[in-house]
Design a protein around this motif. Structure first.
Motif, mmCIF file in Angstrom:
data_model
loop_
_atom_site.group_PDB
_atom_site.id
_atom_site.type_symbol
_atom_site.label_atom_id
_atom_site.label_comp_id
_atom_site.label_asym_id
_atom_site.label_seq_id
_atom_site.Cartn_x
_atom_site.Cartn_y
_atom_site.Cartn_z
ATOM 1 N N LEU A 1 0.828 -1.201 0.000
ATOM 2 C CA LEU A 1 0.000 0.000 0.000
ATOM 3 C C LEU A 1 0.869 1.261 0.000
ATOM 4 C CD1 LEU A 1 -2.952 -0.848 2.430
ATOM 5 C CD2 LEU A 1 -3.039 -0.551 -0.044
ATOM 6 N N GLY A 2 1.966 1.213 0.765
ATOM 7 C CA GLY A 2 2.893 2.337 0.767
ATOM 8 C C GLY A 2 3.500 2.558 -0.607
ATOM 9 N N GLY A 3 3.874 1.472 -1.275
ATOM 10 C CA GLY A 3 4.407 1.584 -2.627
ATOM 11 C C GLY A 3 3.392 2.164 -3.592
ATOM 12 N N LEU A 4 2.122 1.760 -3.433
ATOM 13 C CA LEU A 4 1.059 2.294 -4.282
ATOM 14 C C LEU A 4 0.904 3.798 -4.086
ATOM 15 C CD1 LEU A 4 -1.370 1.914 -6.196
ATOM 16 C CD2 LEU A 4 -2.754 1.372 -4.165
ATOM 17 N N LEU A 5 0.956 4.248 -2.845
ATOM 18 C CA LEU A 5 0.827 5.685 -2.565
ATOM 19 C C LEU A 5 1.962 6.477 -3.201
ATOM 20 C CD1 LEU A 5 -0.345 5.641 1.166
ATOM 21 C CD2 LEU A 5 -1.662 6.416 -0.817
ATOM 22 N N VAL A 6 3.173 5.949 -3.142
ATOM 23 C CA VAL A 6 4.319 6.627 -3.754
ATOM 24 C C VAL A 6 4.118 6.741 -5.268
ATOM 25 C CG1 VAL A 6 6.778 6.448 -4.261
ATOM 26 C CG2 VAL A 6 5.940 5.984 -1.949
ATOM 27 N N VAL A 7 3.709 5.641 -5.894
ATOM 28 C CA VAL A 7 3.497 5.641 -7.348
ATOM 29 C C VAL A 7 2.407 6.639 -7.725
ATOM 30 C CG1 VAL A 7 2.734 4.248 -9.303
ATOM 31 C CG2 VAL A 7 4.297 3.278 -7.607
ATOM 32 N N GLU A 8 1.336 6.683 -6.954
ATOM 33 C CA GLU A 8 0.246 7.600 -7.267
ATOM 34 C C GLU A 8 0.659 9.054 -7.062
ATOM 35 O OE1 GLU A 8 -3.795 4.999 -6.757
ATOM 36 O OE2 GLU A 8 -3.270 6.376 -5.132
ATOM 37 N N ALA A 9 1.482 9.309 -6.062
ATOM 38 C CA ALA A 9 1.971 10.670 -5.845
ATOM 39 C C ALA A 9 2.808 11.135 -7.031
ATOM 40 C CB ALA A 9 2.787 10.735 -4.555
ATOM 41 N N ALA B 1 -13.618 -6.301 -8.032
ATOM 42 C CA ALA B 1 -13.695 -4.843 -8.086
ATOM 43 C C ALA B 1 -13.079 -4.165 -6.872
ATOM 44 C CB ALA B 1 -15.152 -4.399 -8.232
ATOM 45 N N SER B 2 -13.034 -4.855 -5.719
ATOM 46 C CA SER B 2 -12.533 -4.206 -4.503
ATOM 47 C C SER B 2 -11.080 -3.782 -4.645
ATOM 48 C CB SER B 2 -12.696 -5.131 -3.297
ATOM 49 O OG SER B 2 -12.075 -6.382 -3.541
ATOM 50 N N LEU B 3 -10.222 -4.648 -5.150
ATOM 51 C CA LEU B 3 -8.826 -4.268 -5.351
ATOM 52 C C LEU B 3 -8.688 -3.289 -6.515
ATOM 53 C CD1 LEU B 3 -6.584 -7.429 -4.834
ATOM 54 C CD2 LEU B 3 -6.717 -5.357 -3.449
ATOM 55 N N ALA B 4 -9.577 -3.394 -7.489
ATOM 56 C CA ALA B 4 -9.498 -2.506 -8.643
ATOM 57 C C ALA B 4 -9.798 -1.062 -8.273
ATOM 58 C CB ALA B 4 -10.468 -2.976 -9.734
ATOM 59 N N VAL B 5 -10.696 -0.836 -7.301
ATOM 60 C CA VAL B 5 -11.077 0.538 -6.955
ATOM 61 C C VAL B 5 -10.220 1.132 -5.842
ATOM 62 C CG1 VAL B 5 -13.457 0.115 -7.657
ATOM 63 C CG2 VAL B 5 -12.834 -0.130 -5.246
ATOM 64 N N LEU B 6 -9.417 0.311 -5.168
ATOM 65 C CA LEU B 6 -8.582 0.829 -4.082
ATOM 66 C C LEU B 6 -7.635 1.928 -4.565
ATOM 67 C CD1 LEU B 6 -7.713 0.710 -1.119
ATOM 68 C CD2 LEU B 6 -6.118 -1.117 -1.746
ATOM 69 N N PRO B 7 -6.887 1.746 -5.657
ATOM 70 C CA PRO B 7 -6.028 2.841 -6.132
ATOM 71 C C PRO B 7 -6.812 4.096 -6.468
ATOM 72 C CG PRO B 7 -5.389 0.767 -7.158
ATOM 73 C CD PRO B 7 -6.681 0.509 -6.447
ATOM 74 N N LEU B 8 -8.007 3.945 -7.017
ATOM 75 C CA LEU B 8 -8.820 5.109 -7.369
ATOM 76 C C LEU B 8 -9.262 5.869 -6.118
ATOM 77 C CD1 LEU B 8 -10.305 6.822 -9.459
ATOM 78 C CD2 LEU B 8 -12.188 5.169 -9.380
ATOM 79 N N MET B 9 -9.657 5.153 -5.072
ATOM 80 C CA MET B 9 -10.075 5.807 -3.835
ATOM 81 C C MET B 9 -8.924 6.593 -3.212
ATOM 82 S SD MET B 9 -12.463 2.791 -2.193
ATOM 83 C CE MET B 9 -12.634 3.636 -0.627
ATOM 84 N N LEU B 10 -7.733 6.018 -3.215
ATOM 85 C CA LEU B 10 -6.572 6.704 -2.653
ATOM 86 C C LEU B 10 -6.172 7.908 -3.500
ATOM 87 C CD1 LEU B 10 -4.384 3.610 -1.654
ATOM 88 C CD2 LEU B 10 -5.791 5.032 -0.146
ATOM 89 N N PHE B 11 -6.206 7.743 -4.814
ATOM 90 C CA PHE B 11 -5.841 8.836 -5.717
ATOM 91 C C PHE B 11 -6.830 9.987 -5.598
ATOM 92 C CE2 PHE B 11 -5.557 11.022 -9.810
ATOM 93 C CZ PHE B 11 -4.184 11.137 -9.974
ATOM 94 N N HIS B 12 -8.102 9.660 -5.403
ATOM 95 C CA HIS B 12 -9.125 10.701 -5.274
ATOM 96 C C HIS B 12 -8.819 11.621 -4.100
ATOM 97 C CE1 HIS B 12 -13.137 12.516 -5.340
ATOM 98 N NE2 HIS B 12 -13.139 12.377 -4.033
ATOM 99 N N GLN B 13 -8.519 11.036 -2.953
ATOM 100 C CA GLN B 13 -8.211 11.862 -1.785
ATOM 101 C C GLN B 13 -6.923 12.657 -1.986
ATOM 102 O OE1 GLN B 13 -9.958 12.670 0.965
ATOM 103 N NE2 GLN B 13 -8.256 14.062 1.338
ATOM 104 N N MET B 14 -5.935 12.028 -2.595
ATOM 105 C CA MET B 14 -4.662 12.697 -2.836
ATOM 106 C C MET B 14 -4.841 13.897 -3.761
ATOM 107 S SD MET B 14 -1.139 11.028 -4.352
ATOM 108 C CE MET B 14 -1.168 9.734 -3.107
ATOM 109 N N GLN B 15 -5.608 13.747 -4.828
ATOM 110 C CA GLN B 15 -5.790 14.848 -5.775
ATOM 111 C C GLN B 15 -6.543 16.006 -5.133
ATOM 112 O OE1 GLN B 15 -7.948 13.073 -9.047
ATOM 113 N NE2 GLN B 15 -9.951 13.293 -8.064
ATOM 114 N N LEU B 16 -7.492 15.714 -4.237
ATOM 115 C CA LEU B 16 -8.204 16.784 -3.552
ATOM 116 C C LEU B 16 -7.261 17.587 -2.659
ATOM 117 C CD1 LEU B 16 -11.596 15.146 -2.473
ATOM 118 C CD2 LEU B 16 -11.150 16.668 -4.401
ATOM 119 N N MET B 17 -6.432 16.901 -1.917
ATOM 120 C CA MET B 17 -5.531 17.574 -0.988
ATOM 121 C C MET B 17 -4.511 18.432 -1.732
ATOM 122 S SD MET B 17 -4.953 14.378 1.641
ATOM 123 C CE MET B 17 -3.869 15.258 2.751
ATOM 124 N N VAL B 18 -3.906 17.877 -2.765
ATOM 125 C CA VAL B 18 -2.863 18.595 -3.492
ATOM 126 C C VAL B 18 -3.454 19.752 -4.298
ATOM 127 C CG1 VAL B 18 -1.102 18.398 -5.290
ATOM 128 C CG2 VAL B 18 -1.351 16.588 -3.575
#
Length: 337
Positions: free
Chosen positions: A225-233, A284-301
């Motif tokens: 999950l940490g690696g995913l967050l780095v990639v999305e950032a 679908a649960s694993l498929a939408v996890l990156p989208l949910m994290l990216f959504h919050q990240m894009q709002l904050m940034v």
């Protein structure tokens, strides 16, 4: 930096699915309700989109083509490039979710809000988000079928019929009925907005319940999950940079560049979650996890960027030439809107 309360509710729904997943008859009921909710969501999308506004927005076609290219061309290319991070940073299922994220259309509400906050071209942001959502109903499933293959159900006749029936037909029905229900939808925007979000919560609960029953969450660790967050950032930073400086290279003015940056760097959670439920089914649960994290990240940034852009000095606007001067100096004035 803001924390979207809706994300907290979504996480609470994920927690509920983890503790009390739908099983047996309950799962069948939840799945049927989720299917109906998805159809209703896209019906409302169709009823809300003003055909007149969309046609008016075509006059600024260069901006819209730029946003669509960022959303459905540049984003997917970056997603494909991330394939080299498997299995070093990402597992294959998480990468599939990341790739799906890059195929989702842009947002409407948050793009408009941030463009307005930054004193950008709000009408262009409205049209760009609307066009992206409309195009995404067709393009996102096609790209998913081409790039994700069997992990997204493949591009069989059955999957095509399911996509058309659950996404495209309700949307077109909303467009057809808009002349009769458009005023009602506009008057009850807040109530229908709650229905929207409630429907998405049902979709999330159903998807994560299926994931819990099948035990797919054992595939995800904190390190992954940490690696995913780095990639999305990195993905978000690249897109924010490309949309801003690419707009400058294409000779758009400041207001247009702001609209391009916020509309071209975002991905829609509201559109992506229902699409993932249709395309991925039980996975679908694993498929939408990156989208949910990216959504919050894009709002904050983007909230921080919009706040800083709001303090930029205003560009001087050159007065429009008179009609006589225009006839004698064709092509020397500023670009029209």
């Amino acid at each position: 930096m803001p924390i979207d309360p809706y994300i907290l509710v979504l996480l609470g729904t994920v927690g509920l699915a983890a503790l009390l997943p739908a099983r047996g008859t309950g799962a069948d009921v939840a799945s049927g309700a989720s299917t109906a909710a998805i159809a209703f969501l896209f019906f409302l999308y169709g009823a809300r989109l003003s055909t007149r506004e969309a046609m008016d927005g075509l006059r600024h076609w260069r901006l819209h083509v730029t946003v669509l290219a960022c959303t459905f061309l540049v984003f997917p290319l970056l997603g494909l490039a991330a394939r080299g991070l498997v299995p070093v940073l990402l597992t294959h299922p998480l990468y599939q979710g990341l790739l799906f994220l890059t195929l989702v259309p842009s947002t409407i509400q948050s793009s408009i809000a941030f463009t307005s906050m930054a004193r950008g071209n709000v009408p262009a942001a409205i049209c760009a988000g609307s066009f992206s959502s409309l195009v995404g109903i067709v393009v996102t499933p096609l790209l998913a079928a081409a790039l994700l293959g069997s992990s997204a159900g493949g591009f069989s006749a059955d999957s095509l019929v399911e996509i058309v029936l659950q996404l495209l037909v309700p949307f077109l029905a909303g467009q057809v009925l808009r002349r009769w229900i458009g005023d009602f939808v506009a008057r009850h925007k807040k109530v229908l907005g709650l229905v929207d979000r409630g429907s998405i919560l049902l979709v999330v609960y159903t998807a994560f319940s299926e994931g819990m029953v099948q035990g797919i969450w054992h595939q995800v660790s904190a390190i992954r999950l940490g690696g995913l967050l780095v990639v999305e950032a990195v993905l978000l930073a690249v897109m924010l940079t490309l949309t801003w400086y690419g707009g400058k290279a294409l000779r758009f003015n400041r207001e247009d560049r702001i609209a391009i940056q916020f509309a071209g760097s975002k991905k829609s959670l509201a559109s992506g979650l229902p699409m993932a439920s249709v395309l991925f089914g039980a996975h679908a649960s694993l498929a939408v996890l990156p989208l949910m994290l990216f959504h919050q990240m894009q709002l904050m940034v983007c909230a921080v960027i919009a706040k800083r852009r709001s303090h930029d000095p205003q560009e001087e606007v050159t007065p429009a030439p008179s009609a006589a001067a225009s006839r004698t100096a064709v092509g020397t004035g500023s670009r029209s809107r």
